[in-house]
Design a protein around this motif. Structure first.
Motif, PDB file in Angstrom:
ATOM      1  N   GLU A 203      -7.466  -4.136   2.411  1.00  0.00           N
ATOM      2  CA  GLU A 203      -6.699  -3.664   1.256  1.00  0.00           C
ATOM      3  C   GLU A 203      -7.290  -4.200  -0.042  1.00  0.00           C
ATOM      4  O   GLU A 203      -7.373  -3.465  -1.043  1.00  0.00           O
ATOM      5  CB  GLU A 203      -5.226  -4.056   1.384  1.00  0.00           C
ATOM      6  CG  GLU A 203      -4.338  -3.508   0.294  1.00  0.00           C
ATOM      7  CD  GLU A 203      -4.265  -1.992   0.203  1.00  0.00           C
ATOM      8  OE1 GLU A 203      -3.558  -1.501  -0.701  1.00  0.00           O
ATOM      9  OE2 GLU A 203      -4.890  -1.253   1.012  1.00  0.00           O
TER      10      GLU A 203
ATOM     11  N   THR B  23       0.733   3.987  -3.000  1.00  0.00           N
ATOM     12  CA  THR B  23       0.310   5.372  -2.793  1.00  0.00           C
ATOM     13  C   THR B  23       1.458   6.350  -3.061  1.00  0.00           C
ATOM     14  O   THR B  23       1.220   7.449  -3.548  1.00  0.00           O
ATOM     15  CB  THR B  23      -0.276   5.590  -1.385  1.00  0.00           C
ATOM     16  OG1 THR B  23       0.669   5.184  -0.408  1.00  0.00           O
ATOM     17  CG2 THR B  23      -1.573   4.809  -1.213  1.00  0.00           C
TER      18      THR B  23
ATOM     19  N   ASP C 128     -10.427  -4.902  -0.469  1.00  0.00           N
ATOM     20  CA  ASP C 128     -11.638  -4.085  -0.642  1.00  0.00           C
ATOM     21  C   ASP C 128     -11.287  -2.725  -1.237  1.00  0.00           C
ATOM     22  O   ASP C 128     -11.966  -2.240  -2.142  1.00  0.00           O
ATOM     23  CB  ASP C 128     -12.369  -3.898   0.690  1.00  0.00           C
ATOM     24  CG  ASP C 128     -13.066  -5.159   1.176  1.00  0.00           C
ATOM     25  OD1 ASP C 128     -13.205  -6.121   0.390  1.00  0.00           O
ATOM     26  OD2 ASP C 128     -13.455  -5.185   2.368  1.00  0.00           O
ATOM     27  N   ARG C 129     -10.216  -2.093  -0.734  1.00  0.00           N
ATOM     28  CA  ARG C 129      -9.811  -0.767  -1.220  1.00  0.00           C
ATOM     29  C   ARG C 129      -9.399  -0.811  -2.685  1.00  0.00           C
ATOM     30  O   ARG C 129      -9.859   0.008  -3.487  1.00  0.00           O
ATOM     31  CB  ARG C 129      -8.657  -0.211  -0.373  1.00  0.00           C
ATOM     32  CG  ARG C 129      -8.203   1.185  -0.821  1.00  0.00           C
ATOM     33  CD  ARG C 129      -6.948   1.638  -0.082  1.00  0.00           C
ATOM     34  NE  ARG C 129      -5.740   1.026  -0.594  1.00  0.00           N
ATOM     35  CZ  ARG C 129      -5.021   1.483  -1.637  1.00  0.00           C
ATOM     36  NH1 ARG C 129      -5.410   2.567  -2.283  1.00  0.00           N
ATOM     37  NH2 ARG C 129      -3.928   0.869  -2.018  1.00  0.00           N
TER      38      ARG C 129
ATOM     39  N   ARG D 266     -12.601  -1.399  -4.741  1.00  0.00           N
ATOM     40  CA  ARG D 266     -13.498  -0.233  -4.723  1.00  0.00           C
ATOM     41  C   ARG D 266     -12.915   0.935  -5.528  1.00  0.00           C
ATOM     42  O   ARG D 266     -13.612   1.580  -6.308  1.00  0.00           O
ATOM     43  CB  ARG D 266     -13.753   0.193  -3.271  1.00  0.00           C
ATOM     44  CG  ARG D 266     -14.715   1.342  -3.068  1.00  0.00           C
ATOM     45  CD  ARG D 266     -14.898   1.697  -1.588  1.00  0.00           C
ATOM     46  NE  ARG D 266     -13.664   2.101  -0.942  1.00  0.00           N
ATOM     47  CZ  ARG D 266     -12.937   1.332  -0.102  1.00  0.00           C
ATOM     48  NH1 ARG D 266     -13.325   0.120   0.212  1.00  0.00           N
ATOM     49  NH2 ARG D 266     -11.823   1.781   0.438  1.00  0.00           N
ATOM     50  N   GLU D 267     -11.626   1.193  -5.346  1.00  0.00           N
ATOM     51  CA  GLU D 267     -10.975   2.322  -6.017  1.00  0.00           C
ATOM     52  C   GLU D 267     -10.439   1.966  -7.405  1.00  0.00           C
ATOM     53  O   GLU D 267      -9.856   2.821  -8.062  1.00  0.00           O
ATOM     54  CB  GLU D 267      -9.852   2.870  -5.127  1.00  0.00           C
ATOM     55  CG  GLU D 267     -10.357   3.444  -3.814  1.00  0.00           C
ATOM     56  CD  GLU D 267      -9.246   3.964  -2.914  1.00  0.00           C
ATOM     57  OE1 GLU D 267      -8.108   4.181  -3.411  1.00  0.00           O
ATOM     58  OE2 GLU D 267      -9.506   4.151  -1.715  1.00  0.00           O
TER      59      GLU D 267
ATOM     60  N   ARG E  63       0.835  -1.207   0.000  1.00  0.00           N
ATOM     61  CA  ARG E  63       0.000   0.000   0.000  1.00  0.00           C
ATOM     62  C   ARG E  63       0.872   1.261   0.000  1.00  0.00           C
ATOM     63  O   ARG E  63       0.603   2.210  -0.743  1.00  0.00           O
ATOM     64  CB  ARG E  63      -0.940   0.010   1.202  1.00  0.00           C
ATOM     65  CG  ARG E  63      -1.831   1.233   1.160  1.00  0.00           C
ATOM     66  CD  ARG E  63      -2.834   1.267   2.277  1.00  0.00           C
ATOM     67  NE  ARG E  63      -3.622   2.486   2.159  1.00  0.00           N
ATOM     68  CZ  ARG E  63      -4.912   2.538   2.296  1.00  0.00           C
ATOM     69  NH1 ARG E  63      -5.597   1.463   2.580  1.00  0.00           N
ATOM     70  NH2 ARG E  63      -5.540   3.685   2.175  1.00  0.00           N
TER      71      ARG E  63
END
Length: 182
Positions: A104, A67, A106-107, A110-111, A63
């Protein structure tokens, strides 16, 4: 930003392809699990992957790298593995899916962090052990199947990158990432 993932069996040549892509000007992000293992071994841990926090440590580094890589001024990035690979690793090692890994996944879903097309780098017919890669070829084939199952279960399309010269494999990846976005 279009983010592509290279995945496949340990020792399949993902890092070699990634290095060639980087050498030709592409933005790349290295594998997190190997970095977590190397860091643990540097601290004296012989087998960091047996530590209870190992999967969560890999997820956190993935992550952080993802990012931080967002800041790069580029439209395409190529990643050596993703949190779906970390899911496969946890399944292979027999670990339950942690809340950090679940969150993570899910993130990224979703994104829509990663492209739904994933480059599946096929094994080379052997697996050379390293300090971080202590797996037999036979076990690497089992791990390869777990990766395929994990990516398919999460709805990704696998683009087969067959055995070949590293430059040819890199060219196969480049032909897909150079196409306009769908």
């Amino acid at each position: 930003m279009r983010r592509y993932v290279l995945t496949g069996a340990p020792g399949a040549g993902k890092t070699s392809i990634l290095r060639l892509l980087e050498a030709t000007g592409h933005s790349t992000v290295g594998e997190a699990a190997t970095a977590v293992i190397a860091s643990g071994q540097a601290r004296g841990e012989a087998e960091p992957w047996t530590r209870a926090s190992f999967i969560d440590d890999v997820v956190a580094l993935q992550r952080r790298r993802q990012t931080q890589a967002v800041a790069a001024a580029t439209t395409v990035q190529i990643y050596d593995r993703s949190p779906i690979c970390t899911h496969a690793l946890g399944v292979y090692l027999g670990y339950p899916v942690s809340s950090a890994l679940s969150a993570e996944i899910d993130r990224i879903t979703r994104e829509r962090i990663y492209e739904r097309q994933v480059f599946f780098v096929r094994n080379l017919g052997f697996c050379e052990p390293t300090a971080a890669r202590r797996i037999s070829f036979e076990d690497s084939l089992k791990f390869e199947r777990v990766h395929e199952e994990s990516y398919r279960a999460f709805g990704y399309e696998l683009i087969d990158i067959p055995v070949g010269a590293p430059a040819d494999r890199m060219a196969a990846v480049r032909s897909t990432i150079s196409r306009p976005a769908r």
